[in-house]
Scaffold this motif. Structure first.
Motif, mmCIF file in Angstrom:
data_model
loop_
_atom_site.group_PDB
_atom_site.id
_atom_site.type_symbol
_atom_site.label_atom_id
_atom_site.label_comp_id
_atom_site.label_asym_id
_atom_site.label_seq_id
_atom_site.Cartn_x
_atom_site.Cartn_y
_atom_site.Cartn_z
ATOM 1 N N SER A 238 -7.019 1.926 3.940
ATOM 2 C CA SER A 238 -5.912 2.356 2.982
ATOM 3 C C SER A 238 -4.818 2.984 3.496
ATOM 4 N N LYS A 239 -3.737 2.965 3.081
ATOM 5 C CA LYS A 239 -2.635 4.013 3.265
ATOM 6 C C LYS A 239 -2.033 4.469 2.191
ATOM 7 N N GLU A 240 -1.670 5.963 2.176
ATOM 8 C CA GLU A 240 -1.166 6.608 1.250
ATOM 9 C C GLU A 240 -1.703 6.140 -0.539
ATOM 10 N N ARG A 241 -2.990 6.081 -0.454
ATOM 11 C CA ARG A 241 -4.004 5.918 -1.637
ATOM 12 C C ARG A 241 -3.809 4.216 -2.130
ATOM 13 N N ALA A 242 -3.166 3.525 -1.306
ATOM 14 C CA ALA A 242 -2.979 2.133 -1.444
ATOM 15 C C ALA A 242 -3.757 1.347 -0.932
ATOM 16 N N VAL A 243 -4.806 0.611 -1.081
ATOM 17 C CA VAL A 243 -5.491 -0.304 -0.362
ATOM 18 C C VAL A 243 -4.851 -1.536 0.386
ATOM 19 N N LYS A 244 -4.839 -1.373 1.539
ATOM 20 C CA LYS A 244 -3.964 -2.600 2.254
ATOM 21 C C LYS A 244 -4.929 -3.732 2.836
#
Length: 158
Positions: free
Chosen positions: A48-54
């Motif tokens: 994740s990055k900034e609470r978003a799963v990538k």
């Protein structure tokens, strides 16, 4: 005990794993996300990055190292792990039994060179080769050891 061919085979497995992990790094930037979480009940590793799963990876567990125990423990021998993430580790044990390779069939493996990090990667590389996986990921653990995950599939989220 191990057959004569096994040391060279394991060295090749390490080279193959390094190439696979380099590709995953290039294609999915594994190792550079600000956060990762694994869920053993779903068999997933999420980057994740900034609470978003990538990035989402389907995983199996190879095993773990422990500085306290000064050894590797195969996932198939760890009663604390859910059975759904152990099928690849069980395949490794079967391969070891078929080929008389002690380090793949003994629950605990100690490293003659006293380098648990190297041992963890070597045994994980053998598992990745046996199970024809895409690569592996290492998650540090609090007591100085690590959990080694086998990557079965990797894809971008969404």
């Amino acid at each position: 005990m191990k057959p004569d061919w096994y040391p060279a085979w394991r060295d090749e497995a390490i080279e193959q794993l390094n190439a696979k992990n380099d590709r995953l790094e290039k294609d999915f930037q594994l190792g550079h996300w600000s956060r990762y979480d694994y869920d053993m009940t779903t068999g997933r590793l999420l980057f994740s990055k900034e609470r978003a799963v990538k990035v989402i990876a389907e995983i199996q567990i190879a095993g773990s190292t422990s500085a306290k125990a000064d050894s590797w423990l195969w996932a198939w021998a760890n009663s604390n792990l859910p059975d759904d993430v152990l099928s690849d580790a069980k395949l490794v044990r079967s391969f070891g039994e078929k080929n008389s390779i002690d380090e793949l069939t003994q629950s605990y493996v100690r490293d003659a060179d006293n380098d648990l990090e190297v041992l963890g990667w070597e045994l994980t590389a053998a598992a990745v080769r046996i199970c024809d996986a895409l690569g592996a990921y290492r998650s540090p653990r609090g007591e100085g050891g690590a959990l080694f995950l086998i990557l079965k599939s990797v894809k971008w989220a969404g």
